[in-house]
Design an enzyme around this catalytic site. Structure first.
Site: not given
Ligand code: C5P
Length: 415
Positions: A227, A323, A354
């Site tokens: 990305n 995640d 979140k």
């Molecule tokens: O993608 P998302 O909106 O859920 O991301 C929210 C937070 O979660 C961000 O702080 C991102 O760094 C973290 N995140 C993560 N691992 C993922 C997706 C997101 O640590 N697979």
């Protein structure tokens, strides 16, 4: 108005202060060494952090770089002559010495160091050093043999005992062809040392782990899914956290950015690597900030060889990535967990969702649909939420914003 390093960083109006070098008056003394050419860049680095910079040059410094260059970069006439009536009428040497919040001497040659140690006031630069009550930081720059000479070492040790700060020198190859200690710190390092000097030590004793940048999910040995994250926000957080006294581990996806000074950086590629690097060391950390734009999906089966274009259409099977932030927040002995939420609509609703779903302590939300802010930009604006509070941080550069967010973290963690 709160002063950096002296009082709490949130005032009664809830505005967060003490950021960057904004409103700091820095007097830069340039000595006559070959490293003087780097001082031009130092002026820019200090100014881009918000400092007001005035320059005083020694006579011999002007053999290496012209006052006109420094005048153009600093936006102020350069002072160099102790006995110049015109310069004294504009801003006299005592006024200049009083004006400064910090006096950085870079390069500080062996000769200047010796003269300052002896208390000499034989030219404007040394006179300012004697006349100022501001803290003085010396950035030594000289031939390695001159640096290790007992006279120079005795001068530096006596100045250090008197409270002057020594920034550097670094070791390495020298303009004279020799190798050893005596290289002036790079302008960026000096500017960061100045930022750290003024930053309130709100995070002293904290061990902060930050994820930053994109992840890169392999398709085959030559292709990947990723990305547009530049990593700038995460790197700014790492730099600011270090400046505020924390020890910092930066787990970084692929970026084009230089490592912030004083930060331990671990490079990773995919989300699985990032998770392993985080989990291997998270127990040693008291705060975790998930700033990485982790790819939501990875390729189910990475091809061991470069894939050939055999048909018109192609379908890649993807599976969800772990995640990382939620995994850290689920640990029994979890650190204070902060997430980011990049949204294009209904920012508060999704951010609060979140915060709860990932069991975070704090979430920093930004609207990435606003042109010029957020993804890949140098500026950002955040709306920060925690269990029973929120705080809006208006648009500013990412380093300032990082210091503001870290100030909120430091305050909320101990609330
Ligand atoms: O993608 P998302 O909106 O859920 O991301 C929210 C937070 O979660 C961000 O702080 C991102 O760094 C973290 N995140 C993560 N691992 C993922 C997706 C997101 O640590 N697979």
């Amino acid at each position: 108005m709160a002063l950096c390093g002296k009082v709490s960083a949130i005032n009664l109006q809830g505005e967060i202060e003490c950021v960057s070098l904004t409103n700091k008056k820095i007097l830069l003394g340039i000595g006559g060494g070959i490293a003087a050419y780097k001082s031009a860049d130092l002026v820019r680095r200090l100014k881009e952090r918000g400092a007001e910079v005035r320059v005083v040059m020694s006579q011999s410094a002007q053999e290496f770089i012209t006052p006109l260059t420094l005048q153009a970069l600093s936006g102020h006439p350069v002072a160099s002559d102790l006995l110049d009536p015109a310069a004294e009428a504009a801003m006299g040497h005592i006024e200049l010495a009083r004006w400064a919040d910090l006096f950085i001497i870079a390069p500080a040659t062996a000769n200047i160091i010796a003269r300052i140690n002896a208390g000499m006031a034989d030219e404007l630069l040394t006179t300012c050093a004697l006349a100022t009550s501001a803290p003085i930081a010396l950035c030594p720059a000289m031939n390695q043999q001159m640096y290790i000479n007992a006279a120079t070492q005795a001068n530096l040790s006596s100045l250090s005992q008197r409270g002057l700060h020594l920034w550097g020198p670094a070791s390495g190859s020298q303009a004279c062809g020799e190798v050893g200690p005596g290289r002036m710190l790079e302008p960026l390092q000096i500017a960061e040392a100045a930022t750290a000097f003024f930053a309130p030590p709100l995070l002293a004793g904290e061990h902060i782990m930050i994820t930053a940048g994109p992840t890169r999910e392999a398709i085959d040995p030559v292709r990947y899914i990723s990305n547009h994250s530049s990593g700038k926000m995460g790197y700014a957080l790492a730099q600011a956290a270090h400046a505020m006294g924390a020890s910092v581990t930066l787990i970084s996806g692929p970026t084009a950015l230089a490592s912030p000074v004083g930060v331990t950086r671990i490079n990773v590629e995919g989300a699985d690597d990032m998770l392993s690097a985080v989990m291997a060391d998270i127990a040693q950390h008291s705060i975790f900030i998930g700033c990485a734009a982790v790819a939501d999906y990875k390729v189910a089966d990475i091809a061991p060889q470069k894939m050939k274009k055999s048909s018109e259409n192609m379908t890649l099977a993807l599976v969800r990535n772990p995640d990382i932030l939620a995994s850290v927040a689920a640990l029994a002995n979890k650190p204070y967990c902060v997430g980011f939420a990049a949204e294009t609509q209904d920012v508060e609703h999704y951010a609060k969702g979140k915060l709860a779903a990932k069991k975070l302590d704090m979430i920093a939300a930004n609207d990435v649909s606003v042109p010029g802010l957020g993804f890949n930009a140098d500026s950002n604006a955040l709306h920060v939420f925690w269990q029973d509070g929120q705080h809006a941080l208006p648009a500013t550069n990412k380093l300032t914003l990082a210091q503001q967010l870290l100030t909120l973290i430091a305050n909320q963690k101990h609330a």
